[in-house]
Design a protein around this motif. Sequence first.
Motif, PDB file in Angstrom:
ATOM      1  N   PRO A   3       1.014  -1.275  -0.069  1.00 53.30           N
ATOM      2  CA  PRO A   3      -0.004   0.076   0.082  1.00 53.30           C
ATOM      3  C   PRO A   3       0.736   1.451  -0.112  1.00 53.30           C
ATOM      4  N   TYR A   4       0.257   2.458  -0.028  1.00 58.52           N
ATOM      5  CA  TYR A   4       0.960   3.595  -0.096  1.00 58.52           C
ATOM      6  C   TYR A   4       1.672   4.024   1.062  1.00 58.52           C
ATOM      7  N   VAL A   5       2.509   4.881   0.815  1.00 60.91           N
ATOM      8  CA  VAL A   5       3.392   5.205   2.352  1.00 60.91           C
ATOM      9  C   VAL A   5       3.034   6.844   2.196  1.00 60.91           C
ATOM     10  N   TYR A   6       3.212   7.118   3.660  1.00 62.01           N
ATOM     11  CA  TYR A   6       2.856   8.576   3.666  1.00 62.01           C
ATOM     12  C   TYR A   6       3.903   9.432   4.755  1.00 62.01           C
ATOM     13  N   PHE A   7       4.332  10.744   4.404  1.00 58.84           N
ATOM     14  CA  PHE A   7       4.858  11.531   4.938  1.00 58.84           C
ATOM     15  C   PHE A   7       4.571  12.693   5.579  1.00 58.84           C
ATOM     16  N   LEU A   8       5.170  13.484   6.648  1.00 58.36           N
ATOM     17  CA  LEU A   8       4.767  14.744   7.009  1.00 58.36           C
ATOM     18  C   LEU A   8       5.027  15.588   5.911  1.00 58.36           C
ATOM     19  N   ALA A   9       3.994  16.480   5.500  1.00 58.06           N
ATOM     20  CA  ALA A   9       4.202  17.753   4.498  1.00 58.06           C
ATOM     21  C   ALA A   9       5.258  18.403   4.780  1.00 58.06           C
ATOM     22  N   GLY A  10       6.150  18.543   3.588  1.00 58.04           N
ATOM     23  CA  GLY A  10       7.558  19.331   3.871  1.00 58.04           C
ATOM     24  C   GLY A  10       8.694  18.753   4.388  1.00 58.04           C
ATOM     25  N   SER A  11       8.494  17.396   4.475  1.00 54.90           N
ATOM     26  CA  SER A  11       9.627  16.542   5.195  1.00 54.90           C
ATOM     27  C   SER A  11      10.754  16.574   4.365  1.00 54.90           C
ATOM     28  N   GLY A  12      10.792  16.669   2.787  1.00 51.26           N
ATOM     29  CA  GLY A  12      11.883  16.646   1.912  1.00 51.26           C
ATOM     30  C   GLY A  12      12.216  15.282   1.491  1.00 51.26           C
ATOM     31  N   MET A  13      11.685  14.104   2.210  1.00 48.63           N
ATOM     32  CA  MET A  13      12.250  13.053   1.779  1.00 48.63           C
ATOM     33  C   MET A  13      11.783  12.498   0.405  1.00 48.63           C
ATOM     34  N   LYS A  14      12.437  12.160  -0.725  1.00 48.40           N
ATOM     35  CA  LYS A  14      11.908  11.567  -1.824  1.00 48.40           C
ATOM     36  C   LYS A  14      11.097  10.532  -1.871  1.00 48.40           C
ATOM     37  N   LYS A  15      10.001  10.534  -2.646  1.00 53.09           N
ATOM     38  CA  LYS A  15       8.912   9.479  -2.777  1.00 53.09           C
ATOM     39  C   LYS A  15       9.243   8.228  -3.011  1.00 53.09           C
ATOM     40  N   ASN A  16      10.723   8.036  -3.625  1.00 56.14           N
ATOM     41  CA  ASN A  16      11.105   6.658  -3.865  1.00 56.14           C
ATOM     42  C   ASN A  16      12.367   6.521  -3.082  1.00 56.14           C
ATOM     43  N   SER A  17      12.489   7.215  -1.991  1.00 57.47           N
ATOM     44  CA  SER A  17      13.892   7.011  -1.253  1.00 57.47           C
ATOM     45  C   SER A  17      14.274   5.636  -1.015  1.00 57.47           C
ATOM     46  N   THR A  18      15.399   5.216  -1.277  1.00 51.04           N
ATOM     47  CA  THR A  18      15.994   3.780  -0.762  1.00 51.04           C
ATOM     48  C   THR A  18      15.670   3.714   0.708  1.00 51.04           C
ATOM     49  N   LYS A  19      15.662   4.807   1.578  1.00 48.15           N
ATOM     50  CA  LYS A  19      15.724   4.503   3.134  1.00 48.15           C
ATOM     51  C   LYS A  19      14.346   4.255   3.424  1.00 48.15           C
ATOM     52  N   ILE A  20      13.257   4.362   2.726  1.00 48.46           N
ATOM     53  CA  ILE A  20      12.069   4.094   3.019  1.00 48.46           C
ATOM     54  C   ILE A  20      11.998   2.558   3.558  1.00 48.46           C
ATOM     55  N   PRO A  21      12.405   1.724   3.027  1.00 47.44           N
ATOM     56  CA  PRO A  21      12.192   0.266   3.721  1.00 47.44           C
ATOM     57  C   PRO A  21      12.747   0.182   4.994  1.00 47.44           C
ATOM     58  N   HIS A  22      13.703   0.741   5.105  1.00 45.75           N
ATOM     59  CA  HIS A  22      14.500   0.854   6.402  1.00 45.75           C
ATOM     60  C   HIS A  22      13.779   1.257   7.415  1.00 45.75           C
ATOM     61  N   PHE A  23      13.071   2.536   7.143  1.00 46.74           N
ATOM     62  CA  PHE A  23      12.220   3.222   8.337  1.00 46.74           C
ATOM     63  C   PHE A  23      11.209   2.466   8.591  1.00 46.74           C
ATOM     64  N   LEU A  24      10.376   1.706   7.502  1.00 46.37           N
ATOM     65  CA  LEU A  24       9.323   1.124   7.767  1.00 46.37           C
ATOM     66  C   LEU A  24       9.613  -0.339   8.704  1.00 46.37           C
ATOM     67  N   LYS A  25      10.843  -0.667   8.458  1.00 46.99           N
ATOM     68  CA  LYS A  25      11.418  -1.869   9.413  1.00 46.99           C
ATOM     69  C   LYS A  25      11.364  -1.270  10.938  1.00 46.99           C
ATOM     70  N   LEU A  26      11.696  -0.007  10.946  1.00 47.86           N
ATOM     71  CA  LEU A  26      11.773   0.482  12.474  1.00 47.86           C
ATOM     72  C   LEU A  26      10.414   0.795  13.087  1.00 47.86           C
ATOM     73  N   VAL A  27       9.463   1.120  12.191  1.00 46.61           N
ATOM     74  CA  VAL A  27       7.966   0.854  12.626  1.00 46.61           C
ATOM     75  C   VAL A  27       7.279  -0.494  12.850  1.00 46.61           C
ATOM     76  N   GLU A  28       7.937  -1.342  11.988  1.00 48.74           N
ATOM     77  CA  GLU A  28       7.484  -2.749  12.668  1.00 48.74           C
ATOM     78  C   GLU A  28       8.032  -3.120  13.862  1.00 48.74           C
ATOM     79  N   VAL A  29       9.321  -2.797  14.226  1.00 49.97           N
ATOM     80  CA  VAL A  29       9.967  -3.061  15.639  1.00 49.97           C
ATOM     81  C   VAL A  29       8.905  -2.389  16.569  1.00 49.97           C
ATOM     82  N   TYR A  30       8.312  -1.218  16.340  1.00 52.48           N
ATOM     83  CA  TYR A  30       7.652  -0.338  17.361  1.00 52.48           C
ATOM     84  C   TYR A  30       6.412  -1.233  17.628  1.00 52.48           C
ATOM     85  N   LYS A  31       5.800  -1.528  16.426  1.00 52.08           N
ATOM     86  CA  LYS A  31       4.460  -2.453  16.644  1.00 52.08           C
ATOM     87  C   LYS A  31       4.732  -3.586  17.310  1.00 52.08           C
ATOM     88  N   GLN A  32       5.634  -4.468  17.022  1.00 53.64           N
ATOM     89  CA  GLN A  32       5.866  -5.717  17.572  1.00 53.64           C
ATOM     90  C   GLN A  32       6.033  -5.530  19.258  1.00 53.64           C
TER      91      GLN A  32
END
Length: 206
Positions: free
Chosen positions: A59-88
């Motif tokens: 599904p789509y991913v979301y950012f805070l407006a003005g975050s400056g992160m590229k919409k296809n940044s290679t760091k996105i999967p990394h940050f999503l992994k950190l979210v998964e840690v938090y949820k677990q």
Amino acid sequence: MNKRDKQILNDLQRFRVLGRDDIVDLYFSHLKNPVTCANTVLKRLVRDKQIEVSKHFTPYVYFLAGSGMKKNSTKIPHFLKLVEVYKQVLKYERVETFIVEPKYNKGLAEPDIFMVIKGTPFFVEVQRNVYSQKVMNQKIKRYEDLYYSNEFKKFPFVIMISDTKYDIKTDLITFFQEKSIYDFMEKINKRKKEPKPIKEIRYKLG
């Protein structure tokens, strides 16, 4: 803007990015139609220019407006992994503190996460790549330098999430190596339920 909207924005600031399903899990899972409700709220927040969306992911991913992160940044999967840690972790314990990529003085360790559970501090390293032993030794040395910096009165345990087991040698810091934070939390839970006390429980919290 209601309380839930503000919480979503705060978490987007903290995690840098959240997947649609992460937002469903964190804020809408108690509702009858969680995905539909989440989509409605997210569309409104995008329309109101509070958040931005990337359609490079499903599904789509979301950012805070003005975050400056590229919409296809290679760091996105990394940050999503950190979210998964938090949820677990949330499935087992209330998280008192959860900081993504805390910053210390240059040359010191750069953990992915600093968190506190029941008064016990942890660093978490989420390794998505396999590192050479030389690189790992350098990483351990930076943790030892952080230890000697006196940044912490009680130095955090370090949880390394990786499919690869490394030869970690240090007398200063306790490292745990697990394939997932889920495995780590399960071991903690199991130790708590054991009927007889154990002389040394390195996983004990609090």
